[in-house]
Design a protein around this motif. Structure first.
Motif, mmCIF file in Angstrom:
data_model
loop_
_atom_site.group_PDB
_atom_site.id
_atom_site.type_symbol
_atom_site.label_atom_id
_atom_site.label_comp_id
_atom_site.label_asym_id
_atom_site.label_seq_id
_atom_site.Cartn_x
_atom_site.Cartn_y
_atom_site.Cartn_z
ATOM 1 N N ILE A 54 0.798 -1.208 0.000
ATOM 2 C CA ILE A 54 0.000 0.000 0.000
ATOM 3 C C ILE A 54 0.848 1.285 0.000
ATOM 4 O O ILE A 54 0.392 2.352 -0.377
ATOM 5 C CB ILE A 54 -0.964 -0.047 1.216
ATOM 6 N N GLU A 58 1.361 5.484 -2.885
ATOM 7 C CA GLU A 58 1.214 6.813 -2.299
ATOM 8 C C GLU A 58 1.914 7.875 -3.145
ATOM 9 O O GLU A 58 1.315 8.883 -3.520
ATOM 10 C CB GLU A 58 1.766 6.839 -0.871
ATOM 11 N N ILE A 624 3.372 4.935 5.046
ATOM 12 C CA ILE A 624 2.043 4.558 5.525
ATOM 13 C C ILE A 624 2.213 3.359 6.459
ATOM 14 O O ILE A 624 2.756 2.327 6.075
ATOM 15 C CB ILE A 624 1.098 4.207 4.360
ATOM 16 N N GLU A 627 -2.518 -0.438 10.384
ATOM 17 C CA GLU A 627 -3.621 0.111 11.169
ATOM 18 C C GLU A 627 -3.266 0.178 12.658
ATOM 19 O O GLU A 627 -3.805 0.983 13.407
ATOM 20 C CB GLU A 627 -4.864 -0.753 10.959
ATOM 21 N N GLU A 658 -5.556 7.432 0.008
ATOM 22 C CA GLU A 658 -4.118 7.591 0.253
ATOM 23 C C GLU A 658 -3.751 9.067 0.345
ATOM 24 O O GLU A 658 -2.836 9.444 1.075
ATOM 25 C CB GLU A 658 -3.303 6.891 -0.835
ATOM 26 N N LEU A 661 -5.443 10.704 3.809
ATOM 27 C CA LEU A 661 -4.899 10.251 5.096
ATOM 28 C C LEU A 661 -4.261 11.351 5.923
ATOM 29 O O LEU A 661 -4.313 11.316 7.149
ATOM 30 C CB LEU A 661 -3.812 9.200 4.832
ATOM 31 N N TRP A 670 -2.708 3.574 8.275
ATOM 32 C CA TRP A 670 -3.817 3.171 7.425
ATOM 33 C C TRP A 670 -5.051 2.993 8.298
ATOM 34 O O TRP A 670 -4.951 2.771 9.508
ATOM 35 C CB TRP A 670 -3.472 1.860 6.732
ATOM 36 N N GLU A 672 -9.047 1.209 7.873
ATOM 37 C CA GLU A 672 -10.090 0.578 7.073
ATOM 38 C C GLU A 672 -11.370 1.431 7.111
ATOM 39 O O GLU A 672 -12.041 1.620 6.111
ATOM 40 C CB GLU A 672 -10.372 -0.823 7.638
#
Length: 857
Positions: A54, A58, A624, A627, A658, A661, A670, A672
Motif C-alpha cells: 500500500i 502513495e 504509511i 492500522e 491515500e 490520510l 492506514w 479501514e
RNA sequence: GCCCGGGUGGCGGAAUUGGUAGACGCGCUAGAUUUAGGAUCUAGUGUCGAAAGGCGUGGGGGUUCGAGUCCCCCCCCGGGCACCA
C-alpha cells in the motif's frame, strides 16, 4: 427515484475507463509539441515477489494527480514507469531454486505492472523501461566506460562487508548494526578486489550544486553532512631523529601550541618507522588487535580510549617542542592524513585520552569574559589566544588564517580541505547485475593496445588501472561502445565462487577470451585464436555493478527509451530536460540521490547533457503504517494489499484515501474505516450526478452555490500546487455536502466538480462526465478557473472581542467604517455585560474581521 | 552526544504576514426511513458546568489589545549522523 438505486459499480467503471485510456493512448507523451512540457517522475520500484504494497502507490498517486492536473492546464505531460530489476532477492531465489533471475524478474514485473495498471495511472506505458534489459544496461555500461576513460574508475583492494549467509559482499549502507539490511544476517570484514568510482572528485560540485535545488531541507542537510566538507590545514611535524615528517590534518591550526601529543592510526604507513625497538612488541599487539576490529566494533568500544606510545617524538613546527607520538585506533586511516596533532585542552576526544594516559593538558584559548564554568576544559569554543607566543591576545578564529600563512611561509604546512565522502565501491561479487565491461591483459599487451590505432586508443585512461592476480600485475582495457551490451552469460550455478568472487568467475568460456586490441572485439578462448595480428589473451572482469547503477540515469532514458544509437537524443533531451517533479522515499536521501547526481553531473561535464542537476524538485512521501501504528511487515501481519482494497472499494477510493490520510510527507497509519469514508464521498458524488431532476441546464446555480463552487476551484487548485491533497479533498467534500443539501443547481456546477475530482478519482470522473452528456475524455478538458469576484460577498461577519476573547459578532456591509463597527460592538447586549464597571483602554479594529476592546478594572 | 522534524478532541487531521482553534473525515449519541440488517438522511459531539460562564493546541515562563502561530527554558516522540581531528 429509480435512478438513485443505480449502484456505484466501481469495478465495471474502472475497467471500462482503463481500457478506454489504453485504446485511445490518452497518456502518450509527445516528443514534438508546441506545448510546454511537464515531467513527473516516481522513484521506480524494485519488482519484488511480494507484489505492490500500500505504500508504493502513495507517491505514484501524488505524481499522477500532478500529471493529470498539468495536462488539464495545457502541458504536454510525461509520467513514465519502469523497473529497477537487478537485485539480490531474485538472485537469492535463483540460488535456492535454480530459477534464472530473469524469469523471476519477468514474473514479478508482470505482476507489478498489472497492479499498477489497476490503479489507473496516467502513465505512458510505451516508455516502460527495465534496468535488466540489455538494451537498457548497455547504456549503463556505456556510462561506466566514460567514467573509466576519464580516470574516475579504479580497482583497489578494499575491506568490504562479507555476508556468509547471503554469500555476498555488501556495501556499507547495506549493513545496519552489524547485520545485513536484507535478511538481517551477520556480516564480517574481508579484503577483496573492488572496482571503485572516484566520486570524491565531485565532492565540491555535489556540495555546491545543492544550493540551487528545490529539495526538502533535511535531505540537503543529509547530503551536506555526508559529503562533510571541512577546512583547516595540513601541518608537517618533523620526526625527531629522522629526515621524514608526519603530516597531520587539523581544522584548528589556532591550537597548535596546545598540541601535547600526536596520534597515528594503527594502519599508518610511517608507524613501523616510528616505533622504537623496546615498544615494538606492545605496538604490534595493539595494531593486530585493532585490525581484527571492524569499524563498527571500534565505534562500539568508543567509550574507552586505548593506545600505545611509539617511543618516538615529533617536532612542533611552531615552537620546536618535542611531542610524543602515540598509536591509537580513535584515529582513522581513512580520514585526513591518518594522523593528528592532539590538543587535549580543546578537544573532547584528546582530553579523554590525555586524562587516561596522564598527558599534559595545555590551555591555549580562553573565553574573553570567561568565568570558570565557561572556561572549563576541554573548551572547544572561540576565544583569545594564550600560551601561544607572538599570537597571544589575538582572536583564535582570526588566528587560523594567520598561522596557516606563517606555516606556508616556513614550508611546514598549508591550508587544506577535507571531505568525509569516500570513493564509491562500485562492484558486487554477484551474478544478477550489469557486467562491468573491462578485460584484463598483461603489461605488454596493454602497452600494445595504447600504441595501436583503433577504437580503444582514446578510451584508455591516462593512468593505468591495474590489479594483482596470482603474482602477476594485470592491466584493465575497456570494451569499446560498439561491443556493448556485454551480456550476462548463462550460468549453471548462481552461488558465488568460494573465494568471494562473482559466479561469473566460474564460467571459463565467458571469462577467458581472445581480445582484439584494434577493434575491441572478443572471442571465447574455447575457440581457436582468430586470424590477424592484434588478438591477445584476456580475462573478463567478473564483478557486476551494484543496484544503484541502473537508477543513476533512468530519468534520462524515459525521454528516449528505445534509442539504439544514443543514451538520449539531444533534441529530446533539450525539450524534456529533467523531471519537474521527483517523488520517492526519504530513505534514498543520500545514496541514490547522491549517486544519480554524480553521474548526471559527470555526463554534463562530458557534454552529453545540457543540465548539471538531474532532479530540480524533490519530494519525499511519508510512510504509511499499518492500522496498528506499526511499520507494515509480513511478520507483524499488518500488511494491506492494494488488490484487496481495490476489490472492496475500487481504485478511485484507494487513490483518494491515500491522499486524504494526511499531509503527503507525514508518516500516518492506514485505516479501514477511513477508506469507507472517502468511498462514501464518491458514492455521494455518483448519486448527485444521477439525479437529473436536481440539475438544470438553463439556469445558473444560486449565488451561494457559485460562491462555494469557486471557492472550491480556488482552494483545490492552490492545494494541488502546494501538494496538500488532503486539503483539496476536504474542500471537494464541502462542495458536495452543499450540493446535496440544496434543491437544484446548474449542471455546469457538477461538471466543474468532476473536473476538479478527475485527477484524484479519474475513473468515476470520466464515467459521470459521460453520464452528464459530455464527450470523453475529461482529461482533455481545460482546468476550471476560479472567478474571484464571486468570492467577495456584500456582507461581512465581524466578531467582537473583549480582552481578546470572543463575545459576539455582527453582520455588516463590507464598506462599513471603523467607528460604526465599534459603536455596534459597544451597543451589543452581551458585550455590554462584559464592559460593565470597566474602563475601555484600547479599541482595536481589524477591517472586515474583528473588533477587540481592551478593558481594565 | 550532535543535527533536524514534530507534539492540536476518542482517532486521522484543518487553521500560521499573530486576529472566530478543532474545517473535512472517522468514531460515538439520538432520531427518521426500513420487517430486519445494511445503505441513506436529520440533529448533536473539545472539556468542566444545570446554566451563566470557566478551562483548553506537550509543560513552564515571556512579548502583545490578542499567541496553536513569535521569544526563552524543559519534557516526550520520530528521523539522520556518530571518535571525520
Amino acid at each position: 427515484m429509480a435512478e438513485e438505486e443505480q449502484n456505484y459499480d466501481f469495478s465495471t467503471i474502472e475497467k471500462k475507463w482503463q481500457d478506454f485510456w489504453e485504446r485511445e493512448n490518452t497518456f502518450r507523451a509527445e516528443d514534438q509539441s508546441d506545448k510546454p512540457k511537464y515531467y513527473a517522475l516516481d522513484m521506480f520500484p524494485y519488482p519484488s515477489g511480494a507484489g505492490l504494497h500500500i505504500g508504493h502507490p502513495e507517491g505514484y498517486v501524488a505524481s499522477d494527480i500532478l500529471a493529470r492536473y498539468k495536462k488539464a492546464c495545457g502541458f504536454n505531460v510525461l509520467h513514465p514507469m519502469g523497473w529497477d530489476a537487478f537485485g539480490l532477492p531474485a538472485e537469492q531465489y535463483a540460488i535456492k531454486t535454480g530459477t534464472h533471475p530473469s524469469l523471476t524478474t519477468q514474473a514479478n514485473v508482470d505482476n507489478f505492472r498489472r497492479q499498477i495498471k489497476s490503479i489507473g495511472f496516467a502513465i505512458d506505458w510505451e516508455r516502460e523501461i527495465n534496468t535488466t534489459d540489455p538494451e537498457y544496461y548497455q547504456w549503463t555500461q556505456w556510462i561506466f566506460l566514460k567514467l573509466f576513460q576519464r580516470g574516475l574508475a579504479y580497482v583497489d583492494e578494499k575491506p568490504v562487508w562479507w555476508c556468509p549467509n547471503l554469500r555476498a559482499v555488501l556495501a556499507n549502507e547495506e549493513v545496519v548494526d552489524g547485520k545485513s539490511e536484507v535478511g538481517n544476517h551477520p556480516v564480517e570484514r574481508r579484503n577483496l578486489r573492488q572496482v571503485v568510482l572516484r566520486i570524491t572528485a565531485y565532492a565540491e560540485k555535489l556540495l555546491a550544486g545543492l544550493d540551487d535545488l528545490d529539495w526538502p531541507d533535511s535531505t540537503k542537510r543529509q547530503q551536506k553532512a555526508w559529503i562533510g566538507r571541512s577546512e583547516g590545514a595540513e601541518v608537517q611535524f618533523a620526526i625527531d631523529g629522522s629526515t621524514d615528517h608526519l603530516t597531520v590534518y587539523t581544522t584548528r591550526p589556532d591550537t597548535l601550541f596546545g598540541a601535547t601529543y600526536m596520534v597515528v592510526a594503527p594502519e599508518h604507513p610511517l608507524l613501523d618507522q616510528l616505533v622504537v625497538s623496546e615498544k615494538k612488541e606492545e605496538v604490534d599487539a595493539y595494531v593486530l588487535a585493532a585490525a581484527k576490529k571492524s569499524d563498527l566494533d571500534r565505534t562500539d568500544l568508543a567509550k574507552e580510549k586505548s593506545g600505545v606510545f611509539t617511543g618516538s617524538h615529533c617536532i612542533n613546527p611552531v615552537n620546536g617542542e618535542k611531542v610524543p607520538v602515540w598509536v591509537a585506533d580513535y584515529v582513522l586511516i581513512s580520514y585526513g592524513t591518518g594522523a593528528i596533532m592532539a590538543v587535549p585542552a580543546h578537544d573532547e576526544r584528546d582530553f579523554e585520552f590525555a586524562q587516561k594516559f596522564g598527558i599534559e593538558i595545555r590551555r591555549v584559548i580562553v573565553h574573553p569574559e570567561g568565568n570558570d564554568e565557561i572556561n572549563e576544559l576541554p573548551y572547544p569554543g572561540p576565544g583569545v589566544m594564550v600560551n601561544s607566543k607572538e599570537y597571544d591576545g589575538m582572536a583564535a578564529d582570526a588566528c587560523k588564517s594567520k598561522i596557516i600563512q606563517d606555516l606556508e611561509a616556513g614550508g611546514t604546512g598549508k591550508g587544506a580541505v577535507n571531505y568525509k565522502l569516500r570513493d564509491w565501491i562500485f562492484s558486487r561479487q554477484r551474478y544478477w547485475g550489469e557486467p562491468i565491461p573491462l578485460v584484463w591483459v598483461s603489461l605488454n599487451d596493454y602497452e600494445r593496445a595504447k600504441a595501436t590505432d583503433g577504437v580503444l586508443k582514446d578510451l584508455i585512461p591516462e593512468k593505468a588501472v591495474t590489479t594483482d592476480k596470482e603474482d602477476q600485475v594485470l592491466y584493465a582495457l575497456p570494451l569499446p561502445p560498439s561491443e556493448l551490451p556485454l551480456r550476462l552469460p548463462e550460468v549453471e550455478n548462481y552461488q558465488p565462487s568460494g573465494t568471494g568472487e562473482s559466479p561469473l568467475a566460474t564460467i571459463s568460456e565467458w571469462l577467458e577470451v581472445w581480445f582484439n586490441l584494434e577493434s575491441g572485439k572478443s572471442v571465447s578462448r574455447t575457440e581457436p585464436m582468430p586470424e590477424g595480428d592484434n588478438w591477445v589473451p584476456a580475462t573478463r572482469e567478473t564483478n557486476t555493478m551494484p543496484q544503484w547503477a541502473g537508477s543513476c540515469w533512468y530519468h534520462l532514458r524515459y525521454i528516449d527509451p528505445k534509442n539504439p544509437e544514443l543514451l538520449v537524443d539531444k533534441q529530446k533531451e533539450a525539450y524534456w530536460g529533467g523531471p519537474d517533479f521527483y517523488i520517492g522515499g526519504a530513505e534514498h536521501a543520500v545514496l541514490h540521490l547522491l549517486y544519480a547526481r554524480f553521474w548526471h553531473r559527470f555526463l554534463y561535464d562530458e557534454g552529453v547533457l545540457a543540465n548539471p542537476e538531474p532532479y530540480k524538485k524533490l519530494f519525499h512521501q511519508g510512510l504509511i503504517l499499518g492500522e496498528d501504528g506499526n511499520k507494515m511487515s509480513k511478520s507483524v501481519g499488518n500488511v494491506v494489499n492494494p488488490d484487496v482494497v481495490i476489490d472492496a472499494y475500487g481504485a478511485d477510493s484507494l487513490r483518494l484515501f491515500e491522499m486524504f490520510l494526511g499531509p503527503l510527507e507525514a508518516v500516518k497509519p492506514w485505516s479501514e474505516k477511513g477508506i469507507e469514508g472517502v468511498h462514501r464521498f464518491l458514492r455521494k458524488v455518483h448519486r448527485e450526478c444521477l439525479r437529473p431532476k436536481k440539475h438544470n441546464s438553463a439556469e445558473e446555480s444560486s449565488k451561494e452555490t457559485l460562491k462555494v463552487l469557486h471557492e472550491t476551484i480556488l482552494k483545490v487548485t492552490e492545494a494541488i500546487e502546494d501538494l496538500r491533497f488532503n486539503v483539496a479533498i476536504s474542500q471537494m467534500m464541502i462542495l458536495v455536502n452543499h450540493l446535496q443539501k440544496i434543491d437544484s443547481y446548474s449542471i455546469d456546477t457538477l461538471k466543474v466538480l468532476l473536473q476538479l475530482l478527475a485527477p484524484f478519482a479519474p475513473h468515476l470522473a470520466e464515467e459521470l462526465w459521460e453520464t452528464l452528456g459530455s464527450q470523453p475524455s475529461i482529461v482533455n478538458q481545460p482546468w476550471p478557473e476560479a472567478r474571484k469576484e464571486l468570492l467577495v460577498s456584500d456582507e461581512v461577519t465581524i466578531v467582537f472581542q473583549v480582552n481578546g476573547k470572543l463575545r459576539g459578532q455582527g453582520q455588516f456591509s463590507k464598506e462599513i467604517d471603523k467607528d460604526s463597527v465599534i459603536s455596534a460592538a459597544k451597543a451589543d447586549a452581551k458585550i455590554q455585560s462584559f464592559l460593565e464597571g470597566k474602563e475601555i483602554v484600547k479599541e482595536i479594529y481589524v477591517p472586515g474581521k474583528l473588533v477587540n476592546l481592551a478593558v481594565k478594572g
